[in-house]
Design a protein around this motif. Structure first.
Motif, PDB file in Angstrom:
ATOM      1  N   ILE A   1       0.855  -1.183   0.000  1.00  7.48           N
ATOM      2  CA  ILE A   1       0.000   0.000   0.000  1.00  7.48           C
ATOM      3  C   ILE A   1       0.896   1.240   0.000  1.00  7.48           C
ATOM      4  O   ILE A   1       1.598   1.504   0.978  1.00  7.48           O
ATOM      5  CB  ILE A   1      -0.935   0.034   1.231  1.00  7.48           C
ATOM      6  CG1 ILE A   1      -1.720  -1.285   1.343  1.00  7.48           C
ATOM      7  CG2 ILE A   1      -1.863   1.236   1.174  1.00  7.48           C
ATOM      8  CD1 ILE A   1      -2.665  -1.552   0.198  1.00  7.48           C
TER       9      ILE A   1
ATOM     10  N   VAL B   1      -9.497  -3.120   0.130  1.00  8.89           N
ATOM     11  CA  VAL B   1      -8.530  -2.262  -0.556  1.00  8.89           C
ATOM     12  C   VAL B   1      -9.136  -1.793  -1.872  1.00  8.89           C
ATOM     13  O   VAL B   1      -9.637  -2.603  -2.658  1.00  8.89           O
ATOM     14  CB  VAL B   1      -7.207  -3.003  -0.818  1.00  8.89           C
ATOM     15  CG1 VAL B   1      -6.149  -2.041  -1.340  1.00  8.89           C
ATOM     16  CG2 VAL B   1      -6.712  -3.706   0.439  1.00  8.89           C
ATOM     17  N   GLU B   2      -9.102  -0.501  -2.101  1.00  7.24           N
ATOM     18  CA  GLU B   2      -9.613   0.098  -3.341  1.00  7.24           C
ATOM     19  C   GLU B   2      -8.503   0.951  -3.960  1.00  7.24           C
ATOM     20  O   GLU B   2      -7.556   1.338  -3.278  1.00  7.24           O
ATOM     21  CB  GLU B   2     -10.823   1.004  -3.056  1.00  7.24           C
ATOM     22  CG  GLU B   2     -11.956   0.348  -2.287  1.00  7.24           C
ATOM     23  CD  GLU B   2     -12.890  -0.439  -3.179  1.00  7.24           C
ATOM     24  OE1 GLU B   2     -12.670  -0.439  -4.408  1.00  7.24           O
ATOM     25  OE2 GLU B   2     -13.838  -1.054  -2.650  1.00  7.24           O
ATOM     26  N   ARG B   3      -8.633   1.245  -5.240  1.00  5.61           N
ATOM     27  CA  ARG B   3      -7.716   2.183  -5.887  1.00  5.61           C
ATOM     28  C   ARG B   3      -8.521   3.324  -6.481  1.00  5.61           C
ATOM     29  O   ARG B   3      -9.422   3.098  -7.290  1.00  5.61           O
ATOM     30  CB  ARG B   3      -6.896   1.492  -6.975  1.00  5.61           C
ATOM     31  CG  ARG B   3      -5.994   2.464  -7.745  1.00  5.61           C
ATOM     32  CD  ARG B   3      -4.877   1.754  -8.481  1.00  5.61           C
ATOM     33  NE  ARG B   3      -3.856   1.274  -7.549  1.00  5.61           N
ATOM     34  CZ  ARG B   3      -2.793   0.563  -7.927  1.00  5.61           C
ATOM     35  NH1 ARG B   3      -2.623   0.228  -9.187  1.00  5.61           N
ATOM     36  NH2 ARG B   3      -1.915   0.168  -7.039  1.00  5.61           N
ATOM     37  N   GLU B   4      -8.210   4.531  -6.026  1.00 10.93           N
ATOM     38  CA  GLU B   4      -8.846   5.728  -6.562  1.00 10.93           C
ATOM     39  C   GLU B   4      -7.793   6.518  -7.332  1.00 10.93           C
ATOM     40  O   GLU B   4      -6.862   7.057  -6.734  1.00 10.93           O
ATOM     41  CB  GLU B   4      -9.445   6.578  -5.437  1.00 10.93           C
ATOM     42  CG  GLU B   4     -10.640   5.922  -4.773  1.00 10.93           C
ATOM     43  CD  GLU B   4     -11.315   6.830  -3.754  1.00 10.93           C
ATOM     44  OE1 GLU B   4     -10.921   8.011  -3.659  1.00 10.93           O
ATOM     45  OE2 GLU B   4     -12.229   6.356  -3.058  1.00 10.93           O
TER      46      GLU B   4
ATOM     47  N   SER C   1      -4.578   6.901  -8.927  1.00 10.80           N
ATOM     48  CA  SER C   1      -3.331   6.141  -8.770  1.00 10.80           C
ATOM     49  C   SER C   1      -3.035   5.849  -7.306  1.00 10.80           C
ATOM     50  O   SER C   1      -1.965   5.346  -6.968  1.00 10.80           O
ATOM     51  CB  SER C   1      -2.166   6.938  -9.376  1.00 10.80           C
ATOM     52  OG  SER C   1      -2.048   8.192  -8.718  1.00 10.80           O
TER      53      SER C   1
ATOM     54  N   ASP D   1      -3.875   4.022  -3.570  1.00  8.98           N
ATOM     55  CA  ASP D   1      -4.539   2.915  -2.890  1.00  8.98           C
ATOM     56  C   ASP D   1      -5.167   3.414  -1.594  1.00  8.98           C
ATOM     57  O   ASP D   1      -4.569   4.230  -0.882  1.00  8.98           O
ATOM     58  CB  ASP D   1      -3.526   1.811  -2.546  1.00  8.98           C
ATOM     59  CG  ASP D   1      -2.929   1.175  -3.789  1.00  8.98           C
ATOM     60  OD1 ASP D   1      -3.647   1.123  -4.804  1.00  8.98           O
ATOM     61  OD2 ASP D   1      -1.763   0.746  -3.742  1.00  8.98           O
TER      62      ASP D   1
ATOM     63  N   ASP E   1      -9.526  -7.353  -2.009  1.00 16.75           N
ATOM     64  CA  ASP E   1      -8.699  -6.429  -2.778  1.00 16.75           C
ATOM     65  C   ASP E   1      -9.411  -6.121  -4.109  1.00 16.75           C
ATOM     66  O   ASP E   1      -9.465  -6.964  -5.000  1.00 16.75           O
ATOM     67  CB  ASP E   1      -7.323  -7.062  -3.042  1.00 16.75           C
ATOM     68  CG  ASP E   1      -6.288  -6.033  -3.521  1.00 16.75           C
ATOM     69  OD1 ASP E   1      -6.721  -4.964  -4.011  1.00 16.75           O
ATOM     70  OD2 ASP E   1      -5.090  -6.317  -3.416  1.00 16.75           O
ATOM     71  N   ASN E   2      -9.979  -4.934  -4.181  1.00 13.10           N
ATOM     72  CA  ASN E   2     -10.744  -4.527  -5.370  1.00 13.10           C
ATOM     73  C   ASN E   2      -9.910  -3.762  -6.389  1.00 13.10           C
ATOM     74  O   ASN E   2     -10.452  -3.248  -7.374  1.00 13.10           O
ATOM     75  CB  ASN E   2     -11.955  -3.674  -4.954  1.00 13.10           C
ATOM     76  CG  ASN E   2     -12.964  -4.481  -4.154  1.00 13.10           C
ATOM     77  OD1 ASN E   2     -13.172  -5.660  -4.417  1.00 13.10           O
ATOM     78  ND2 ASN E   2     -13.581  -3.853  -3.162  1.00 13.10           N
ATOM     79  N   ARG E   3      -8.601  -3.698  -6.155  1.00 12.51           N
ATOM     80  CA  ARG E   3      -7.744  -2.993  -7.109  1.00 12.51           C
ATOM     81  C   ARG E   3      -7.586  -3.822  -8.371  1.00 12.51           C
ATOM     82  O   ARG E   3      -7.575  -5.051  -8.330  1.00 12.51           O
ATOM     83  CB  ARG E   3      -6.349  -2.748  -6.506  1.00 12.51           C
ATOM     84  CG  ARG E   3      -6.359  -1.831  -5.301  1.00 12.51           C
ATOM     85  CD  ARG E   3      -4.967  -1.773  -4.686  1.00 12.51           C
ATOM     86  NE  ARG E   3      -4.548  -3.052  -4.151  1.00 12.51           N
ATOM     87  CZ  ARG E   3      -3.351  -3.286  -3.617  1.00 12.51           C
ATOM     88  NH1 ARG E   3      -2.463  -2.315  -3.541  1.00 12.51           N
ATOM     89  NH2 ARG E   3      -3.048  -4.479  -3.137  1.00 12.51           N
ATOM     90  N   LYS E   4      -7.476  -3.158  -9.482  1.00 10.66           N
ATOM     91  CA  LYS E   4      -7.177  -3.839 -10.755  1.00 10.66           C
ATOM     92  C   LYS E   4      -5.678  -3.650 -11.018  1.00 10.66           C
ATOM     93  O   LYS E   4      -5.273  -2.682 -11.648  1.00 10.66           O
ATOM     94  CB  LYS E   4      -7.994  -3.253 -11.909  1.00 10.66           C
ATOM     95  CG  LYS E   4      -9.495  -3.235 -11.661  1.00 10.66           C
ATOM     96  CD  LYS E   4     -10.057  -4.634 -11.499  1.00 10.66           C
ATOM     97  CE  LYS E   4     -11.571  -4.583 -11.264  1.00 10.66           C
ATOM     98  NZ  LYS E   4     -12.108  -5.870 -10.789  1.00 10.66           N
ATOM     99  N   ILE E   5      -4.879  -4.539 -10.453  1.00  6.20           N
ATOM    100  CA  ILE E   5      -3.415  -4.364 -10.538  1.00  6.20           C
ATOM    101  C   ILE E   5      -2.867  -5.263 -11.638  1.00  6.20           C
ATOM    102  O   ILE E   5      -3.192  -6.429 -11.695  1.00  6.20           O
ATOM    103  CB  ILE E   5      -2.738  -4.708  -9.201  1.00  6.20           C
ATOM    104  CG1 ILE E   5      -3.245  -3.754  -8.117  1.00  6.20           C
ATOM    105  CG2 ILE E   5      -1.227  -4.638  -9.304  1.00  6.20           C
ATOM    106  CD1 ILE E   5      -2.730  -4.035  -6.739  1.00  6.20           C
TER     107      ILE E   5
END
Length: 433
Positions: free
Chosen positions: A333, A361-364, A366, A368, A429-433
């Motif tokens: 993070i 966990v989200e990404r807004e 760039s 986290d 983890d909802n991030r699209k990594i």
């Protein structure tokens, strides 16, 4: 109690001689019977004859979960199927399951190692063992079952689920030992509290918990709420199942690795270089006696270190501390490495919150963002808004002090975070990594 004194108390020199003898035989066997391993060794420029000392294990290539999936289902078995008497599989989170096989001798050896494990936890032949580990393809239930039977204890093969009935069985049958994941033990404690049952009225004496990382704070919570001694065990399907390492009830200061069957290493998780004794890194295992499905230098992804001191219980095997994180459940993070167990330590140390939480966990853009959802007690939740704000602020501050990252705290009503009958799902983890 030490179950197998001959092996569990071997002097280091004798143990290492045994390990080397078994390692040489295992490498030669794998090279001769599994084309995939043979090709990996050839690519690394190593042959079985190159293994002359234990340090020579570093010449051999690592095995990963990806290797197991590439050879799905039986490509890494070293014996014909007529010699395989049991097949287990680990569901995993992505891709195909990892499949493991056992010969009759493997099953007998597994029972022996789980007997050692339970014996180290103070379990004996007079006990009634309530086995709430999952039965089926998961290795936990049957592995623990065979060990308890081999010890001479009476086993209740109840598996997971239907918690109210589990408690009734504990009361009626006089269960003295609980086997489950630590998160399910807390689930049982919650259900007892809901029913107004005092755990002290049960005959439970000890709990043997594994299959997921859990903190010392969670241990204290389980011991206090269920009025038992909570013992940690370690294993993984790819290496055998439960029974790879276990705490002793005398000390509870690290888990004794069954080193006559499993050769441990600690490597740098980035460079894979071997690390000095006592340094933390990724735990790697080579199985020394497995017949159907041996693994060579299997990368567990678990972060640990080897403790060489001889324990006061008399066992001479190296120990590992309680596993608190994995390289693959580690969250990065904003450049900071975060393990869920670190957040758990904070939560468990704050009065007024329950030991049930989830990290989202989200990404807004760039950046986290972490939201930690935490259940609070009935009394706190029904208290005035100021109390909730104060509690939220305290959690936020303590997490930032420990990890150096900011997070949002969402306090939720009791029993709103989904309970687990097996491994708890701590991170979304909802991030699209």
């Amino acid at each position: 109690m030490i179950w197998n004194e001959e092996y569990e108390t071997l002097p280091r020199e004798a143990l290492e001689a045994l390990q080397l003898k078994r390692l040489k035989a295992q490498v030669a066997r794998v090279h001769a019977t599994v084309a995939y391993y043979r090709k990996k060794m050839e690519d690394a420029g190593v042959t079985p004859d190159d293994i002359q000392t234990l340090a020579d294990i570093r010449l051999l290539p690592f095995t990963t979960k990806e290797d197991l999936r590439k050879n799905y289902p039986f490509g890494l078995f070293t014996v014909p199927m007529e010699k395989v008497v049991r097949i287990h599989a680990s569901s995993g989170t992505t891709g195909k399951p990892t499949v493991v096989g056992y010969t009759k001798r493997d099953i007998e050896m597994w029972a022996e190692l789980m007997t050692r494990t339970l014996s180290a936890a103070g379990v004996h032949s007079g006990d009634i063992v309530h086995n709430a580990y999952g039965y089926g393809l998961f290795t936990g239930g049957l592995g623990a079952h065979y060990g308890a039977e081999n010890l001479g204890a009476a086993v209740i093969p109840i598996s997971g689920g239907n918690t109210k009935r589990q408690i009734q069985i504990m009361q009626d049958f006089g269960s003295t030992v609980l086997l489950s994941t630590p998160s399910y033990a807390l689930n049982i404690a919650d259900a007892m509290a809901d029913q107004g049952i005092d755990p002290a009225t049960l005959k439970l004496r000890v709990g043997v918990f594994g299959a997921e990382p859990w903190s010392e704070a969670m241990r204290e919570e389980i011991e206090q709420r269920l009025k038992i001694k909570a013992i940690d065990i370690y294993g993984l399907s790819e290496v055998m199942g439960p029974g790879v390492a276990a705490e002793c009830i005398e000390e509870q200061k690290g888990l004794h690795i069954m080193e006559d069957h499993f050769l441990p290493e600690i490597v740098d998780p980035d460079t894979f270089a071997p690390l000095p004794l006592g340094e933390a890194g990724e735990l790697v295992f080579t199985t020394l006696t497995k017949e159907a499905f041996p693994v060579i230098r299997y990368r567990t992804k678990d972060i640990s270190r080897l403790i060489p001191d001889v324990c006061s219980c008399g066992r001479t095997f190296y120990r590992i501390p309680k596993i608190t994180g994995r390289t693959d459940d580690m969250l990065i993070i904003r450049g900071v490495n975060v393990f869920p167990s670190q957040i758990e330590e904070v939560i468990m140390g704050v009065e007024g919150v329950e030991p049930h939480y989830q990290i989202v966990v989200e990404r807004e853009g760039s950046l986290d963002k972490i939201e930690v959802q935490v259940e609070v007690s009935e009394a706190i939740f029904s208290d005035e808004v100021k109390s909730l704000e104060k509690l939220s602020k305290k959690l936020q501050t303590e997490i930032k002090d420990l990890l150096g990252i900011s997070c949002t705290i969402k306090l939720v009503e009791p029993k709103t975070i989904q309970r687990s009958e097996g491994k708890a799902k701590r991170v979304i983890d909802n991030r699209k990594i």
